[in-house]
Design an enzyme around this catalytic site. Structure first.
Site, mmCIF file in Angstrom:
data_model
loop_
_atom_site.group_PDB
_atom_site.id
_atom_site.type_symbol
_atom_site.label_atom_id
_atom_site.label_comp_id
_atom_site.label_asym_id
_atom_site.label_seq_id
_atom_site.Cartn_x
_atom_site.Cartn_y
_atom_site.Cartn_z
ATOM 1 N N ASP A 89 -5.498 98.988 -12.168
ATOM 2 C CA ASP A 89 -6.895 99.331 -12.373
ATOM 3 C C ASP A 89 -7.696 98.930 -11.133
ATOM 4 O O ASP A 89 -7.126 98.457 -10.143
ATOM 5 C CB ASP A 89 -7.438 98.635 -13.629
ATOM 6 C CG ASP A 89 -8.470 99.489 -14.346
ATOM 7 O OD1 ASP A 89 -9.648 99.454 -13.923
ATOM 8 O OD2 ASP A 89 -8.114 100.198 -15.300
ATOM 9 N N HIS A 119 -13.739 96.835 -16.208
ATOM 10 C CA HIS A 119 -12.981 98.028 -16.592
ATOM 11 C C HIS A 119 -11.528 97.688 -16.875
ATOM 12 O O HIS A 119 -10.961 98.081 -17.902
ATOM 13 C CB HIS A 119 -13.089 99.074 -15.483
ATOM 14 C CG HIS A 119 -12.495 100.399 -15.821
ATOM 15 N ND1 HIS A 119 -11.168 100.704 -15.583
ATOM 16 C CD2 HIS A 119 -13.044 101.503 -16.387
ATOM 17 C CE1 HIS A 119 -10.928 101.947 -15.979
ATOM 18 N NE2 HIS A 119 -12.043 102.454 -16.463
ATOM 19 N N SER A 134 -10.546 106.923 -19.485
ATOM 20 C CA SER A 134 -10.072 105.569 -19.196
ATOM 21 C C SER A 134 -9.725 104.812 -20.456
ATOM 22 O O SER A 134 -8.913 103.886 -20.425
ATOM 23 C CB SER A 134 -11.146 104.774 -18.438
ATOM 24 O OG SER A 134 -11.091 105.010 -17.066
#
Length: 650
Positions: free
Chosen positions: A120, A153, A347
């Site tokens: 990521d 994230h 995502s």
């Protein structure tokens, strides 16, 4: 001072690139060569960036806001290209919750003993309570890139896969899985190292990032979209060298972005590795579920639509991409520091899928003492996916359909009891594989063929809508019955009307799926053949090769051998459902003893006995004693005859 800052910025990029954790790898010669190629590509990429930054010192290297993180990725045609995270009650929609502890299938799967890779924009907060092990004292996160910062994230993505449920609403798909966390820089070389690691190798990884259509300086040049690029080639090469490794990636969030020059308005938005053949690319659906019946704990889809931000396919050579869709809308998951947030996007759909696939591998291993090849796992989830409401069959929005974990798990169980087919086979040059079975009218009859193909013979580099076929080994699936031949789905395209589908000879996809909506009872013949000369990597490389492939077949009351028919045709098990006491009755015309076993959905034997021939009619009362309620399989064998029947214990 400006040159000093530039050097610091470039060294920061390099530190990310070379922060790979040194692992004791079991590299094959092919993987050693591949690793050298990928590392050389990484050095070349960094050199291009360094040269550009020296001439353009004001170039933005990273951008970060609350939801989105972007970093300078490459220089193409003297233009900076950026890679970004793909951002804009998932387990219920995909029915993954039915596989978890307490789920309706009584499988109690949670990812124990398995390891997943997460690449990521930054590393996962390993100290978040959601990533503690069962004892609560040790983290399940291994940080494999030193120096990278904790990422909102990345932590959210990892939580979607494996949060333990400290906050019950943030429970991950595989809440006890181990997670190796990486920064995305140098990801391809790191993937080879992680899948070949001597300790805790991965067989599934998640990649919720990519090159968006819309860049800082306007949209990408149109040739990028749908193109089979170097990244596509590399992903296919990694998968081909490591047959059990499935790379799960988000489709991207360019669904509402417009540009000029694509195959058709509103489509053709996939970039770089999203156009590979051997990975699993996931679109973002926005489903609605309802508890049916109320208070039952059983949730069914009541509406299924795509999230408008999800990037559409297909590839330029008209392969069906994305592969499947999953729920990525409004997912609650952990973020630093010990917090939670609700995000949406492909995502989130991608880790929802990756975590679910870990459970399916865990279940398959319990029943077969081995993991599926990636082509089997990919073929299985495409085989069992739910058609979207708008289009019957595949399309460039949902791919093959919406992820259905429950049906996938049931197919694994059925295959272990000869009520379905999940086979891993090998095709030799000029070989024809034939398989005959009988099916009853009723449920849809589905056959799926999937294989991990060789990397394509060439890559796209600047040609708009390059339709060159990327399939190397073209295998063909057919079903026949009473002189009628059934063909697989394929995608159709018209520059004036866009995309549709039909059934015929599919010459571009390495997933072929035949569906017969209303099968008639009788005997079906399945065949697998191939076109041309099979290519491969075995020595000598210029001679004919072989191709591994996977087959999945499901339907109503399949009889997978003629021996099964004679035993099962007058078999009665009653009552069903029952409370653990039932009777087996059938004609006993063969002079052999009868073996009876009962297994639960985790493959554990709860009853086993051998009965001697006692009359012309076999009749046995079975008492299972204290067993949990749920689905069980009764296996009955008499000589060379065998059959399996499901029973329900209330």
């Amino acid at each position: 001072m400006k040159h000093f800052l530039l050097s610091v910025a470039f060294l920061t990029i390099c530190s990310f690139a070379h922060g790979q954790n040194s692992e004791n790898n079991n590299l094959t010669n092919a993987n050693k060569e591949l690793l050298k190629e990928l590392e050389q590509q990484e050095q070349n990429r960094l050199a291009r960036i360094q040269s550009y930054l020296l001439l353009n010192p004001n170039t933005v290297i990273t951008n970060k806001d609350e939801l989105k993180f972007s970093r300078l990725y490459d220089i193409v045609d003297n233009r900076p290209i950026y890679k970004s995270t793909d951002n804009l009650e998932a387990g219920r929609a995909t029915k993954t919750n039915q596989l978890l502890p307490g789920g309706s299938l009584n499988l109690n799967l949670d990812g124990t003993g398995m390891t997943v890779g997460v690449w990521d924009g930054g590393i996962v907060q390993d100290t978040h309570p959601e990533f503690a092990d069962a004892s609560g004292t040790t983290t399940r996160i291994t940080l494999s890139d030193s120096g990278a910062e904790f990422s909102d994230h990345g932590t959210h993505v990892a939580g979607t896969i494996g949060a333990k449920g400290v906050n019950p609403n943030a429970l991950g798909m595989a809440p006890n899985v181990n997670i190796k966390s990486y920064d995305w820089t140098n990801d391809e070389a790191e993937m080879v190292s992680a899948v070949t690691a001597a300790v805790n190798p991965i067989i599934i990884s998640n990649h919720s990032y990519g090159v968006p259509v819309e860049q800082d300086e306007g949209t990408l040049d149109a040739w990028w979209m749908g193109a089979y690029t170097q990244d596509s080639y590399d992903i296919d090469n990694i998968a081909k060298n490591n047959p059990q490794y499935l790379i799960v990636t988000s489709a991207g969030n360019s669904g509402t972005v417009s540009y000029t020059g694509g195959l058709y308005a509103g489509y053709d938005k996939l970039t770089t590795d999203k156009n590979a053949k051997n990975n699993l690319v996931v679109a973002n659906a926005n489903p609605t579920t309802g508890e049916q019946p109320i208070f039952s704990g059983n949730y069914e889809l009541t509406n299924l639509v795509i999230n408008t931000g999800s990037s559409q396919g297909p590839t330029d050579d008209l392969r069906i991409k994305p592969d499947i869709a999953a729920d990525g809308s409004n997912l609650l998951s952990p973020i630093p520091t010990d917090g939670y947030a609700t995000y949406s996007g492909t995502s989130m759909a991608s880790p929802n899928t990756a975590g679910t696939l870990l459970l399916l591998q865990e279940y398959y291993f319990q029943l077969n003492n081995a993991y599926m090849n990636s082509s089997t796992l990919k073929g299985l989830v495409c085989h069992t996916s739910i058609d979207d409401i708008a289009t019957m069959g595949p399309d460039p929005i949902f791919g093959w359909g919406f992820l259905d974990a429950k049906t996938s798990a049931e197919a694994i169980l059925d295959a272990s009891n000869s009520n379905a087919v999940i086979s891993e086979l090998n095709m030799a040059q000029n070989q024809t594989y034939t398989y005959t079975f009988s099916a009853q009218a009723g449920d849809k009859l589905i056959a799926t063929l999937c294989w991990t193909d060789m990397p394509a013979n060439s890559i796209s580099n600047g040609t708009l809508n390059d339709a060159t076929p990327r399939l190397v080994n073209d295998l063909d699936l057919r079903l026949t019955k009473d002189g009628t031949t059934y063909f697989p789905w394929k995608l159709d395209y018209s520059s004036s009307t866009g995309f549709s589908n039909s059934k015929g000879d599919n010459t571009v996809d390495n997933v072929e799926k035949i569906e017969i909506d209303a099968p008639t009872a009788g005997v079906y013949t399945l065949t697998v053949t191939h076109k041309g000369t099979l290519k491969g990597t075995a020595i000598p490389v210029f001679g004919p090769q072989t191709q591994d492939y996977s087959l999945i077949v499901t339907g109503n009351n399949l009889s997978l051998s003629t021996n099964e028919n004679t035993l099962s045709e007058d078999l009665v098990i009653y009552p069903n459902p029952n409370k653990g006491d039932f009777t087996i009755n059938f004609g006993n015309n063969i002079d052999n003893s009868v073996k009876v076993s009962v297994i639960d959905t985790r493959g554990r034997i709860v009853y086993k006995n051998t009965y001697s021939k006692n009359s012309t009619q076999f009749n046995a009362a079975i008492n299972l004693g204290e067993v949990e309620s749920g689905i069980y399989i009764v296996n009955i064998t008499q000589g060379n005859n065998k059959t399996s029947q499901k029973i329900i214990i209330e």
